[in-house]
Design a protein around this motif. Sequence first.
Motif, PDB file in Angstrom:
ATOM      1  N   LEU A   1       0.843  -1.199   0.000  1.00 16.56           N
ATOM      2  CA  LEU A   1       0.000   0.000   0.000  1.00 16.56           C
ATOM      3  C   LEU A   1       0.876   1.246   0.000  1.00 16.56           C
ATOM      4  CD1 LEU A   1      -2.764  -0.805   2.650  1.00 16.56           C
ATOM      5  CD2 LEU A   1      -2.921  -0.989   0.153  1.00 16.56           C
ATOM      6  N   ARG A   2       0.380   2.291  -0.607  1.00 11.80           N
ATOM      7  CA  ARG A   2       1.077   3.574  -0.509  1.00 11.80           C
ATOM      8  C   ARG A   2       0.928   4.105   0.912  1.00 11.80           C
ATOM      9  NH1 ARG A   2       0.679   6.907  -6.098  1.00 11.80           N
ATOM     10  NH2 ARG A   2       1.916   5.398  -7.258  1.00 11.80           N
TER      11      ARG A   2
ATOM     12  N   LEU B   1      -4.138  -4.314   7.304  1.00 14.38           N
ATOM     13  CA  LEU B   1      -2.921  -3.859   6.629  1.00 14.38           C
ATOM     14  C   LEU B   1      -2.878  -2.341   6.695  1.00 14.38           C
ATOM     15  CD1 LEU B   1      -0.402  -4.548   4.965  1.00 14.38           C
ATOM     16  CD2 LEU B   1      -1.834  -4.475   2.913  1.00 14.38           C
ATOM     17  N   GLU B   2      -1.826  -1.819   7.312  1.00 18.94           N
ATOM     18  CA  GLU B   2      -1.657  -0.378   7.512  1.00 18.94           C
ATOM     19  C   GLU B   2      -1.241   0.311   6.213  1.00 18.94           C
ATOM     20  OE1 GLU B   2      -1.954   1.341  10.427  1.00 18.94           O
ATOM     21  OE2 GLU B   2      -2.395  -0.414  11.662  1.00 18.94           O
ATOM     22  N   PRO B   3      -1.561   1.605   6.041  1.00 19.50           N
ATOM     23  CA  PRO B   3      -1.006   2.353   4.909  1.00 19.50           C
ATOM     24  C   PRO B   3       0.519   2.256   4.920  1.00 19.50           C
ATOM     25  CG  PRO B   3      -2.724   3.625   5.997  1.00 19.50           C
ATOM     26  CD  PRO B   3      -2.472   2.416   6.857  1.00 19.50           C
ATOM     27  N   GLY B   4       1.104   2.009   3.752  1.00 17.99           N
ATOM     28  CA  GLY B   4       2.546   1.816   3.650  1.00 17.99           C
ATOM     29  C   GLY B   4       2.980   0.392   3.929  1.00 17.99           C
ATOM     30  N   GLY B   5       2.051  -0.446   4.362  1.00 14.47           N
ATOM     31  CA  GLY B   5       2.366  -1.828   4.709  1.00 14.47           C
ATOM     32  C   GLY B   5       2.410  -2.742   3.491  1.00 14.47           C
ATOM     33  N   ARG B   6       2.922  -3.941   3.730  1.00 16.23           N
ATOM     34  CA  ARG B   6       3.070  -4.930   2.665  1.00 16.23           C
ATOM     35  C   ARG B   6       2.619  -6.290   3.179  1.00 16.23           C
ATOM     36  NH1 ARG B   6       8.827  -6.594  -0.133  1.00 16.23           N
ATOM     37  NH2 ARG B   6       8.009  -8.288  -1.407  1.00 16.23           N
TER      38      ARG B   6
ATOM     39  N   ALA C   1     -12.347  -6.525  -7.244  1.00 20.50           N
ATOM     40  CA  ALA C   1     -12.065  -7.809  -6.614  1.00 20.50           C
ATOM     41  C   ALA C   1     -12.049  -7.635  -5.104  1.00 20.50           C
ATOM     42  CB  ALA C   1     -10.720  -8.374  -7.080  1.00 20.50           C
ATOM     43  N   GLY C   2     -12.650  -8.596  -4.398  1.00 19.73           N
ATOM     44  CA  GLY C   2     -12.563  -8.618  -2.948  1.00 19.73           C
ATOM     45  C   GLY C   2     -11.137  -8.897  -2.531  1.00 19.73           C
ATOM     46  N   LEU C   3     -10.767  -8.454  -1.332  1.00 20.74           N
ATOM     47  CA  LEU C   3      -9.391  -8.552  -0.866  1.00 20.74           C
ATOM     48  C   LEU C   3      -9.348  -9.178   0.526  1.00 20.74           C
ATOM     49  CD1 LEU C   3      -6.693  -5.843  -1.209  1.00 20.74           C
ATOM     50  CD2 LEU C   3      -7.143  -6.797   1.031  1.00 20.74           C
ATOM     51  N   TRP C   4      -8.563 -10.241   0.658  1.00 21.45           N
ATOM     52  CA  TRP C   4      -8.321 -10.897   1.958  1.00 21.45           C
ATOM     53  C   TRP C   4      -6.828 -10.822   2.222  1.00 21.45           C
ATOM     54  CZ3 TRP C   4     -12.045 -13.717   4.918  1.00 21.45           C
ATOM     55  CH2 TRP C   4     -11.522 -14.309   6.066  1.00 21.45           C
TER      56      TRP C   4
ATOM     57  N   PRO D   1      -6.099   1.622   8.384  1.00 20.05           N
ATOM     58  CA  PRO D   1      -5.766   0.274   7.917  1.00 20.05           C
ATOM     59  C   PRO D   1      -6.914  -0.351   7.113  1.00 20.05           C
ATOM     60  CG  PRO D   1      -5.381   0.488  10.282  1.00 20.05           C
ATOM     61  CD  PRO D   1      -6.109   1.710   9.844  1.00 20.05           C
ATOM     62  N   ILE D   2      -6.553  -1.271   6.244  1.00 20.90           N
ATOM     63  CA  ILE D   2      -7.528  -2.072   5.505  1.00 20.90           C
ATOM     64  C   ILE D   2      -7.873  -3.274   6.369  1.00 20.90           C
ATOM     65  CG2 ILE D   2      -7.748  -3.674   3.563  1.00 20.90           C
ATOM     66  CD1 ILE D   2      -6.048  -1.794   1.925  1.00 20.90           C
ATOM     67  N   ALA D   3      -9.169  -3.549   6.528  1.00 22.16           N
ATOM     68  CA  ALA D   3      -9.584  -4.763   7.228  1.00 22.16           C
ATOM     69  C   ALA D   3      -9.142  -5.967   6.404  1.00 22.16           C
ATOM     70  CB  ALA D   3     -11.099  -4.765   7.411  1.00 22.16           C
TER      71      ALA D   3
END
Length: 198
Positions: free
Chosen positions: A96-97, A144-149, A134-137, A107-109
């Motif tokens: 993520l940027r 997943l935090e911004p800037g995270g991978r 597309a759904g994301l898991w 963060p993304i759930a």
Amino acid sequence: MDVTHLLESASLLVPEGIATENDITVRDVWDYLAHDEWQIALSLLEEFGNGHPLPLAFWEQLAEAAEQLRLERSATWCHWRCSEIRNGMIRADLTLRSATEARRKTPIAGHGVLRPMWDVGNLSPTGDTAVSIAGLWVEGTPSLEPGGRATVRLVPLTPSHWTHVTSGQRINMHEDRTVAGTAVVLEVHLPAAAMPTT
């Protein structure tokens, strides 16, 4: 069908002779079922699906058992796996940027709630970029935090938009017109109906 019968039926769909990473077999599942250890049996059955493709009926029965046991996270995961079988699944390494580079500040759930848009190389009739949903898991973490991978699993809303996607391809995630993240495709699993015939 009650929980015991659902778990017994699901275990019969696991091919004989396969084991989990911890050498658990279906016989071990049956031992737990014999002692009414339904939650353990369900967790073990979910593990079988991590390394082996199992049929839709397997995941449907596990989802129903998890709902009856009121195990919300397991039920959500099993329903997600049903969606992967129906629509296909793409595993990717997503970055993520950061919050300073993109609109997202939270963060993304990680459990399949977000359904972002993806630039997978499709074009509109006018030649512009056409995005696909597309759904994301997120694997292995609740968010997943911004800037995270992290490694993510994507379930396409329209599988036909994704049939040309291949391992190693870079795809961009969008939540608006700007790029929210970039992913490198690791694996592509098409739904059975979209698989090319030989």
